[in-house]
Design a protein around this motif. Structure first.
Motif, PDB file in Angstrom:
ATOM      1  N   ALA A 125       0.825  -1.212   0.000  1.00 25.21           N
ATOM      2  CA  ALA A 125       0.000   0.000   0.000  1.00 25.21           C
ATOM      3  C   ALA A 125       0.855   1.256   0.000  1.00 25.21           C
ATOM      4  CB  ALA A 125      -0.936  -0.017   1.203  1.00 25.21           C
ATOM      5  N   ALA A 126       1.953   1.234   0.752  1.00 21.54           N
ATOM      6  CA  ALA A 126       2.820   2.407   0.839  1.00 21.54           C
ATOM      7  C   ALA A 126       3.510   2.686  -0.486  1.00 21.54           C
ATOM      8  CB  ALA A 126       3.854   2.200   1.948  1.00 21.54           C
ATOM      9  N   ARG A 127       3.844   1.657  -1.260  1.00 25.97           N
ATOM     10  CA  ARG A 127       4.529   1.860  -2.535  1.00 25.97           C
ATOM     11  C   ARG A 127       3.682   2.682  -3.497  1.00 25.97           C
ATOM     12  NH1 ARG A 127       7.322  -3.195  -5.321  1.00 25.97           N
ATOM     13  NH2 ARG A 127       7.930  -1.472  -6.698  1.00 25.97           N
ATOM     14  N   ARG A 128       2.372   2.561  -3.399  1.00 23.24           N
ATOM     15  CA  ARG A 128       1.507   3.306  -4.316  1.00 23.24           C
ATOM     16  C   ARG A 128       1.635   4.812  -4.103  1.00 23.24           C
ATOM     17  NH1 ARG A 128      -2.475  -0.594  -2.381  1.00 23.24           N
ATOM     18  NH2 ARG A 128      -2.490  -2.414  -3.772  1.00 23.24           N
ATOM     19  N   ARG A 129       2.028   5.210  -2.902  1.00 18.61           N
ATOM     20  CA  ARG A 129       2.164   6.641  -2.591  1.00 18.61           C
ATOM     21  C   ARG A 129       3.605   7.122  -2.705  1.00 18.61           C
ATOM     22  NH1 ARG A 129      -0.930   4.576   1.622  1.00 18.61           N
ATOM     23  NH2 ARG A 129       0.824   4.803   3.092  1.00 18.61           N
ATOM     24  N   ALA A 130       4.533   6.190  -2.938  1.00 16.45           N
ATOM     25  CA  ALA A 130       5.950   6.545  -2.954  1.00 16.45           C
ATOM     26  C   ALA A 130       6.368   7.077  -4.320  1.00 16.45           C
ATOM     27  CB  ALA A 130       6.798   5.331  -2.595  1.00 16.45           C
ATOM     28  N   LEU A 131       7.443   7.838  -4.327  1.00 19.48           N
ATOM     29  CA  LEU A 131       8.015   8.358  -5.568  1.00 19.48           C
ATOM     30  C   LEU A 131       8.406   7.181  -6.459  1.00 19.48           C
ATOM     31  CD1 LEU A 131       9.053  10.870  -7.100  1.00 19.48           C
ATOM     32  CD2 LEU A 131      11.259  10.503  -5.967  1.00 19.48           C
ATOM     33  N   ASP A 132       7.876   7.178  -7.698  1.00 26.31           N
ATOM     34  CA  ASP A 132       8.161   6.111  -8.665  1.00 26.31           C
ATOM     35  C   ASP A 132       7.743   4.736  -8.147  1.00 26.31           C
ATOM     36  OD1 ASP A 132       9.300   8.002 -10.367  1.00 26.31           O
ATOM     37  OD2 ASP A 132      11.280   7.760  -9.450  1.00 26.31           O
ATOM     38  N   GLU A 133       6.893   4.717  -7.117  1.00 23.87           N
ATOM     39  CA  GLU A 133       6.432   3.454  -6.518  1.00 23.87           C
ATOM     40  C   GLU A 133       7.608   2.526  -6.187  1.00 23.87           C
ATOM     41  OE1 GLU A 133       3.234   1.493  -8.472  1.00 23.87           O
ATOM     42  OE2 GLU A 133       2.033   3.316  -8.685  1.00 23.87           O
ATOM     43  N   ARG A 134       8.673   3.133  -5.717  1.00 21.66           N
ATOM     44  CA  ARG A 134       9.878   2.351  -5.416  1.00 21.66           C
ATOM     45  C   ARG A 134       9.659   1.483  -4.187  1.00 21.66           C
ATOM     46  NH1 ARG A 134      13.088   7.763  -3.655  1.00 21.66           N
ATOM     47  NH2 ARG A 134      12.237   7.980  -1.554  1.00 21.66           N
ATOM     48  N   GLU A 135      10.478   0.436  -4.089  1.00 26.06           N
ATOM     49  CA  GLU A 135      10.438  -0.437  -2.924  1.00 26.06           C
ATOM     50  C   GLU A 135      10.964   0.281  -1.693  1.00 26.06           C
ATOM     51  OE1 GLU A 135      10.819  -5.082  -3.740  1.00 26.06           O
ATOM     52  OE2 GLU A 135      12.639  -3.973  -4.248  1.00 26.06           O
ATOM     53  N   GLY A 136      10.544  -0.199  -0.536  1.00 22.98           N
ATOM     54  CA  GLY A 136      11.042   0.352   0.708  1.00 22.98           C
ATOM     55  C   GLY A 136      12.536   0.089   0.868  1.00 22.98           C
ATOM     56  N   ARG A 137      13.208   1.024   1.497  1.00 20.24           N
ATOM     57  CA  ARG A 137      14.629   0.880   1.812  1.00 20.24           C
ATOM     58  C   ARG A 137      14.827   1.100   3.308  1.00 20.24           C
ATOM     59  NH1 ARG A 137      17.836   4.844  -1.884  1.00 20.24           N
ATOM     60  NH2 ARG A 137      15.955   6.109  -1.637  1.00 20.24           N
ATOM     61  N   LEU A 138      16.003   0.838   3.752  1.00 18.11           N
ATOM     62  CA  LEU A 138      16.305   0.921   5.181  1.00 18.11           C
ATOM     63  C   LEU A 138      16.676   2.341   5.591  1.00 18.11           C
ATOM     64  CD1 LEU A 138      18.532  -2.272   5.385  1.00 18.11           C
ATOM     65  CD2 LEU A 138      16.299  -2.003   6.478  1.00 18.11           C
ATOM     66  N   VAL A 139      16.260   2.717   6.780  1.00 20.20           N
ATOM     67  CA  VAL A 139      16.731   3.927   7.456  1.00 20.20           C
ATOM     68  C   VAL A 139      17.201   3.505   8.842  1.00 20.20           C
ATOM     69  CG1 VAL A 139      16.132   6.192   8.364  1.00 20.20           C
ATOM     70  CG2 VAL A 139      15.149   5.441   6.187  1.00 20.20           C
ATOM     71  N   PHE A 140      18.435   3.814   9.160  1.00 16.14           N
ATOM     72  CA  PHE A 140      19.002   3.482  10.465  1.00 16.14           C
ATOM     73  C   PHE A 140      18.990   4.726  11.343  1.00 16.14           C
ATOM     74  CE2 PHE A 140      20.753   0.370   7.590  1.00 16.14           C
ATOM     75  CZ  PHE A 140      20.844  -0.793   8.329  1.00 16.14           C
ATOM     76  N   VAL A 141      18.486   4.585  12.569  1.00 14.28           N
ATOM     77  CA  VAL A 141      18.550   5.645  13.584  1.00 14.28           C
ATOM     78  C   VAL A 141      19.313   5.063  14.765  1.00 14.28           C
ATOM     79  CG1 VAL A 141      17.251   7.172  15.095  1.00 14.28           C
ATOM     80  CG2 VAL A 141      16.354   6.623  12.807  1.00 14.28           C
ATOM     81  N   ALA A 142      20.459   5.628  15.069  1.00 13.75           N
ATOM     82  CA  ALA A 142      21.360   5.003  16.038  1.00 13.75           C
ATOM     83  C   ALA A 142      21.851   6.027  17.055  1.00 13.75           C
ATOM     84  CB  ALA A 142      22.565   4.384  15.316  1.00 13.75           C
ATOM     85  N   HIS A 143      21.874   5.603  18.324  1.00 11.55           N
ATOM     86  CA  HIS A 143      22.361   6.447  19.401  1.00 11.55           C
ATOM     87  C   HIS A 143      23.707   5.930  19.892  1.00 11.55           C
ATOM     88  CE1 HIS A 143      22.255   7.605  23.893  1.00 11.55           C
ATOM     89  NE2 HIS A 143      22.526   8.713  23.226  1.00 11.55           N
ATOM     90  N   SER A 144      24.646   6.831  20.119  1.00 13.09           N
ATOM     91  CA  SER A 144      25.916   6.533  20.762  1.00 13.09           C
ATOM     92  C   SER A 144      26.682   5.425  20.025  1.00 13.09           C
ATOM     93  CB  SER A 144      25.676   6.181  22.233  1.00 13.09           C
ATOM     94  OG  SER A 144      26.874   6.212  22.972  1.00 13.09           O
TER      95      SER A 144
END
Length: 461
Positions: A125-144
């Motif tokens: 469902a999210a791909r339909r709203r994404a730019l170029d309907e691209r696949e999801g990619r990873l985002v890393f949020v890291a502390h310390s």
């Protein structure tokens, strides 16, 4: 140290409980933290006796670092921002172990998570709203330390496609070039008389690769008119393990050849932070100034050839220059342990997840800092310091036990210079949170302090 750890045999939580009874047992008794000591098998690379259970859900206190706030607020903000909570994967890890070991685990877990998410109905469902309907990619949020683990996971070949499948990395207070605080930790068993918890931690840390991976890798050791980097022999002299320091240095020399892709660092600012040290008769004497080099690596010196001193400040644990490999960090005026839990950091992370193109607003506000002791004695008077202002009007300061049973206002007053002072006495042993609020601050400043008995006398560790 932001992950709960448990014993796989007994099921006992060894790290991550915040109530005063656990803190007192952990830090003030001979065997309170003994299960965390690396066994000969673990030192040889046989892991599994202790495992991470989850990210911290309650505050913990650590000497020198002072305290780490839990991550549930940040995790909740991320879950509310992404397409579905299943898109979020917390990654706890055994922080006692080498960064490289945890990086290999993170690379494998990130790959599994991405494959699961790409097969999730919410991903479709999210791909339909994404730019170029691209696949999801990873985002890393890291502390310390988590930022170091992420850097290695993405660049050292554990998964050659992982960097290409990553949209971005945001690090919060990561010591990319190390921290002098790690030298203080290792030195606590043989330096000046210190409270018992500091000596307990030093005895554990001396054999922990994870702590040696946090040692400063920048020019920080002051000698005469100059300064240089710590050598493995220096680490041995200050109380660490020379071989662990050598292995760590080789690992980070390899890691430094690889740039962290799609990186946006967040750095804590305006907090008093040790950045250099002298080593005298085995004792670390840390200072709140740093040294800098020219592009050719030579020290910047004055007309007399003396190394120039710079006051970079930081988040109380990681100085600003270390929190960003190439500069350009988002500045947030928070302490290290609260950096991932404060509102300003959560806003920065949410903006990053929503693919804002700029670095986000400057969250540093008016530049207030908070300095408190990390360990105090119940009933004894001590002082906290609020830097960046000499006007107490509009400043609200409180001290409260983390269990909520004690809460009282603290009244700061002006002292010489651009700072305020407040006198405090805590009624009983336990973990307390100091909070400073002001209209000029986008997020309150907080710091944890542990109250326990006066334990500065030598013990038989």
């Amino acid at each position: 140290m932001g992950s709960e750890l448990y014993d796989t045999v007994t099921g006992t939580v060894l790290w991550g409980l915040a109530h005063p009874q656990w803190l007192a047992k952990a830090w003030l008794t001979r065997d309170g933290l003994a299960p965390l000591r690396l066994t000969p098998e673990e030192q040889a690379g046989e892991y599994g006796r202790i495992r991470p259970r989850r990210l911290l859900r309650t505050p913990v206190w650590i000497p020198f670092v002072r305290g780490i706030e839990p991550y549930h607020r940040l995790t909740r903000a991320i879950e509310e921002t992404v397409a579905h909570p299943d898109a979020v994967l917390p990654f706890p890890y055994d922080w006692r172990l080498p960064v490289e070991v945890n990086a290999r685990l993170l690379a494998a877990e990130a790959r599994r998570h991405l494959e699961r998410w790409r097969g999730h109905p919410a991903h479709t469902a999210a791909r339909r709203r994404a730019l170029d309907e691209r696949e999801g990619r990873l985002v890393f949020v890291a502390h310390s330390m988590g930022g170091l683990v992420t850097h290695a996971a993405l660049t050292l070949g554990f998964d050659d496609d992982l960097a290409a499948d990553t949209r971005g990395v945001m690090t919060l207070g990561t010591p990319f070039r190390g921290s002098v605080v790690a030298a203080n930790i290792l030195n606590a068993a043989q330096g000046a008389p210190l409270p018992l918890p500091h000596r307990r931690l030093a005895a554990l840390a001396a054999a922990m690769p994870g702590v040696h991976d946090l040692l400063p890798r920048f020019v920080c050791l002051e000698e005469g008119a100059g300064a240089r980097r710590l050598a493995p022999s220096d680490v041995g002299a200050l109380g660490g393990d020379e071989e662990l320091a050598k292995s760590s240095g080789e690992f980070f020399a390899r890691l430094a050849r690889h740039e962290l892709p799609h990186h946006r660092p967040v750095a804590g600012v305006h907090q008093d932070t040790v950045q250099s040290l002298r080593l005298e008769n085995g004792e670390v004497l840390a200072s709140e100034y740093c040294f800098r080099t020219h592009r050719d690596g030579e020290l910047r010196r004055d007309e007399n050839g003396v190394a120039l001193r710079f006051g970079a400040r930081g988040d109380g644990t990681v100085h600003r220059d270390s929190a960003s490999p190439k500069g350009g960090a988002v500045p947030i005026a928070l302490q290290h342990g609260a950096l991932a839990s404060g509102g300003a950091a959560r806003h920065a992370v949410v903006d990053f997840l929503l693919e804002e193109d700029d670095l986000g607003p400057d969250q540093a506000g008016e530049g207030l800092g908070l300095t408190v002791p990390d360990y105090v004695t119940p009933g004894a008077d001590w002082s906290l310091r609020i830097t960046g202002t000499d006007d107490p009007s509009g400043i609200d300061c409180t001290v409260a036990s983390v269990d909520g049973l004690v809460r009282r206002p603290v009244r700061p007053y002006a002292e010489d210079g651009d700072a305020l002072t407040a006198d405090v006495a805590l009624p009983e042993a336990g973990l307390y949170r100091i909070t400073v609020e002001a209209d000029r601050l986008p997020s309150p400043l907080t710091q944890l302090v542990f109250a326990g008995p006066d334990g500065t006398r030598p013990d038989e560790s």
